[in-house]
Motif scaffolding. Structure first.
Motif, short mmCIF file in Angstrom:
data_model
loop_
_atom_site.label_atom_id
_atom_site.label_comp_id
_atom_site.label_asym_id
_atom_site.label_seq_id
_atom_site.Cartn_x
_atom_site.Cartn_y
_atom_site.Cartn_z
N PHE A 103 4.00 17.72 -2.82
CA PHE A 103 3.49 17.65 -4.21
C PHE A 103 2.58 16.44 -4.39
N TYR A 104 2.81 15.41 -3.60
CA TYR A 104 2.02 14.18 -3.69
C TYR A 104 0.54 14.49 -3.38
N GLY A 105 0.35 15.33 -2.38
CA GLY A 105 -1.01 15.71 -2.00
C GLY A 105 -1.70 16.48 -3.12
N GLY A 108 0.83 -1.21 0.00
CA GLY A 108 0.00 0.00 0.00
C GLY A 108 0.86 1.25 0.00
N ALA A 109 1.98 1.19 0.73
CA ALA A 109 2.90 2.34 0.75
C ALA A 109 3.61 2.47 -0.58
N ALA A 110 3.98 1.33 -1.16
CA ALA A 110 4.78 1.35 -2.39
C ALA A 110 3.93 1.73 -3.60
N VAL A 111 2.77 1.11 -3.73
CA VAL A 111 1.95 1.36 -4.92
C VAL A 111 1.17 2.66 -4.76
N GLY A 112 1.38 3.56 -5.67
CA GLY A 112 0.67 4.84 -5.59
C GLY A 112 0.92 5.62 -6.86
N LEU A 113 0.98 6.93 -6.72
CA LEU A 113 1.21 7.79 -7.88
C LEU A 113 2.49 7.40 -8.61
N GLY A 114 3.48 6.91 -7.83
CA GLY A 114 4.77 6.56 -8.43
C GLY A 114 4.59 5.58 -9.57
N ASN A 115 3.71 4.62 -9.40
CA ASN A 115 3.55 3.58 -10.42
C ASN A 115 2.67 4.03 -11.57
N ILE A 116 1.60 4.71 -11.24
CA ILE A 116 0.57 4.95 -12.27
C ILE A 116 0.75 6.30 -12.94
N PHE A 169 13.84 4.17 -5.97
CA PHE A 169 13.66 4.43 -4.53
C PHE A 169 12.25 4.94 -4.24
N PHE A 170 11.80 5.86 -5.11
CA PHE A 170 10.49 6.48 -4.88
C PHE A 170 9.39 5.43 -4.93
N THR A 171 9.41 4.60 -5.96
CA THR A 171 8.31 3.67 -6.14
C THR A 171 8.28 2.62 -5.02
N LEU A 172 9.46 2.25 -4.51
CA LEU A 172 9.47 1.26 -3.43
C LEU A 172 9.30 1.93 -2.06
N ALA A 173 9.18 3.24 -2.04
CA ALA A 173 8.98 4.00 -0.79
C ALA A 173 10.16 3.86 0.17
N ILE A 174 11.39 3.80 -0.41
CA ILE A 174 12.55 3.63 0.47
C ILE A 174 13.49 4.83 0.43
N GLY A 175 14.30 4.96 1.46
CA GLY A 175 15.32 6.01 1.51
C GLY A 175 14.95 7.17 2.41
N ALA A 176 13.72 7.15 2.95
CA ALA A 176 13.32 8.27 3.81
C ALA A 176 12.84 7.78 5.17
N CYS A 177 13.16 6.56 5.51
CA CYS A 177 12.79 5.98 6.80
C CYS A 177 11.28 5.74 6.95
N ALA A 178 10.53 5.82 5.85
CA ALA A 178 9.08 5.61 5.96
C ALA A 178 8.79 4.13 6.23
N LEU A 179 9.48 3.26 5.49
CA LEU A 179 9.26 1.83 5.73
C LEU A 179 9.93 1.37 7.03
N THR A 204 -3.10 5.45 0.75
CA THR A 204 -2.28 4.58 1.60
C THR A 204 -0.80 4.99 1.52
N SER A 205 -0.37 5.46 0.34
CA SER A 205 1.04 5.91 0.23
C SER A 205 1.26 7.18 1.03
N SER A 206 0.31 8.09 0.97
CA SER A 206 0.57 9.36 1.65
C SER A 206 0.47 9.20 3.17
N ILE A 207 -0.33 8.22 3.60
CA ILE A 207 -0.34 7.91 5.04
C ILE A 207 1.05 7.46 5.46
N ASN A 208 1.67 6.64 4.61
CA ASN A 208 3.02 6.17 4.90
C ASN A 208 4.03 7.31 4.84
N LEU A 209 3.80 8.28 3.96
CA LEU A 209 4.70 9.44 3.89
C LEU A 209 4.59 10.29 5.15
N ALA A 210 3.38 10.38 5.68
CA ALA A 210 3.16 11.28 6.82
C ALA A 210 3.54 10.64 8.17
#
Ligand code: PFF
Length: 459
Positions: A107-109, A20-28, A228-238, A322-328
């Motif tokens: 920007f995601y929002g 849910g965190a990984a799949v989002g705007l990044g993919n589509i 990195f963006f699409t897998l939601a990694i590199g920012a300590c979110a996961l 679900t991705s932006s919840i993970n970002l926040a």
């Protein structure tokens, strides 16, 4: 951290939450437009390569740190650094992460707000039976409608922060359970439609026929950042999610499952979008509007398209939610660790992110000629606020954060903690460590260093 006691209820729930965190705007949305701007198959090849050799090991590293630390990212980093006699300053990987997440969510929002508006436009039949140029025009006009852009952005941020304010796991698992299969179903339908369009063959060639001459340093940097963006990694979110991981879960398996699901969504959406592009003689490098123009064109052509289009944008909205919840979440967790109440923290983060996002929303109209970092030249030149926040944090800050996390997980964190958190046995841990130290980390450093110098015209 207040949510320490919570835990994902099962292995499947953990995989779904990370997906849910990984799949989002990044993919589509982002994947097709990055591919369009960077020569099609060249970008796709680099992106898949980076997912495999950088994404998988770094994703494991990031979740491992959270899993071993069992606390918010900053606390986990600090505890483990102390345990090993290293400097507590390592905690600032989480500070870099929070800055990155803040900028990305801003920007995601905004773009998620576009999906919200597009649900309305689909239901009211704005696209039904319209030719491509009219559908393109609708997007152009929409970007000029400042109040609507701001309201959609606001509603989206309220939706996101309302969930974050109530804690991580509640409701999310169930949402992901339903969302992923439905999203796949609709994307398969779109891809099936794409096969019947005249541009399908050309789209497949553009996406899959190797064209090495399109491999540039810009494409390489973009592809690495996007991995990195699409897998939601590199920012300590996961890392924050790792803290809630069930003890019996196999981390390598979960990571591989998520990566496959994630790349699958991107490929399906790429096939659908580029078939429309080539069927209608459109420009692959259509920029951020690419998906918002091409998919309504596809739906306007399909029977029942009005409802399918509405359903698609609802699913996209849920995926970005679900991705932006993970970002926040990590930003909020950080404030909670500093003694804030969850509700207050969520409110403060929401307001700050929304305010920053306003600058992105205005980049398409009132501020379209404002290039705030023009004086720095190189990758900053000619970029609006939206262009800056949608490129620098994903392409530079995420890989940099990933590099630091990889160094932390292999050099600073006690090996015994790492081994236990990774699972999969001693031999697997050694192999993971070797790949991360010898290949992943040096490659990230190399691509960052060379491409930045190159893009700045140093050589
Ligand atoms: N992976 C999300 C997407 O592809 O839309 C975006 C994202 C989420 C990036 C969380 C970074 C992050 F920490």
């Amino acid at each position: 951290m207040t949510s320490k006691a919570q835990q994902w209820s099962s292995q499947r729930a953990f995989i779904l939450a990370v997906t849910g965190a990984a799949v989002g705007l990044g993919n589509i949305w982002r994947f097709p437009y990055m591919t369009g701007e960077n020569g099609g198959s060249a970008f796709l090849l680099l992106y898949i390569l980076f997912v495999l050799i950088l994404g998988l090991p770094v994703m494991m590293a990031e979740i491992m740190v959270g899993r071993a630390g069992r606390a918010g990212p900053m606390q986990s980093l600090m505890n483990m650094a102390r345990e090993n006699g290293a400097s507590p300053q390592w905690r600032h990987i989480a500070t870099l992460g929070a800055v990155t997440l803040f900028l990305i969510l801003s920007f995601y929002g905004v773009v998620s707000g576009w999906s919200l508006a597009y649900i309305g436009k689909s239901i009211s039949g704005d696209f039904a039976g319209q030719p491509p140029n009219v559908i393109g025009g609708i997007f152009g006009q929409f970007l000029e409608n400042v109040p609507l852009l701001l309201i959609c952005h606001l509603i989206f941020m309220v939706l996101t922060m309302a969930v974050v304010a109530r804690g991580v796991t509640q409701g999310l698992e169930r949402l992901n359970n339903l969302l992923m299969p439905l999203l796949y179903l609709l994307l398969l339908l779109l891809a099936g439609y794409a096969v019947t369009t005249p541009g399908f063959g050309e789209a497949m060639k553009w996406l899959f026929l190797p064209n090495p001459e399109a491999i540039t340093w810009k494409a390489t940097l973009d592809a690495m950042g996007h991995a990195f963006f699409t897998l939601a990694i590199g920012a300590c979110a996961l890392m924050a999610y790792g803290a809630y991981m069930p003890p019996e879960q196999s981390l390598p398996k979960a990571v591989i499952a998520v990566a496959i699901l994630d790349v699958g969504v991107a490929l399906l959406s790429g096939i659908a979008i580029f078939s429309v592009v080539f069927s209608h003689g459109m420009e692959p490098a259509g920029g951020p509007g690419l998906m918002f123009v091409t998919l309504p064109i596809a739906f306007s052509d399909i029977t029942g398209g009005t409802w399918l289009s509405a359903a698609f944008f609802v699913l996209l909205l849920l995926a970005t939610w679900t991705s932006s919840i993970n970002l926040a979440e990590p930003m909020v967790a950080m404030l909670i660790d500093k003694g804030w109440r969850r509700g207050q923290a969520a409110f403060a983060v929401g307001v700050a992110v929304w305010a920053m996002g306003v600058l992105s929303a205005l980049s398409f109209n009132v501020l379209s000629d404002v290039f705030p970092l023009q004086a720095l030249g190189g990758i900053f030149a000619g970029k609006t606020v939206f262009d800056l926040v949608s490129s620098i944090p994903p392409d530079i800050f995420l890989p940099l954060g990933g590099l630091l996390i990889a160094i932390f997980a292999t050099r600073v964190m006690p090996a015994s903690d790492g081994r236990a958190a990774l699972g999969g046995g001693e031999a697997f841990y050694r192999r993971w460590r070797k790949i991360t130290v010898m290949i992943s980390a040096p490659l990230v450093a190399l691509v960052l260093f060379v491409s930045l110098l190159k893009l700045w015209g140093v050589f």
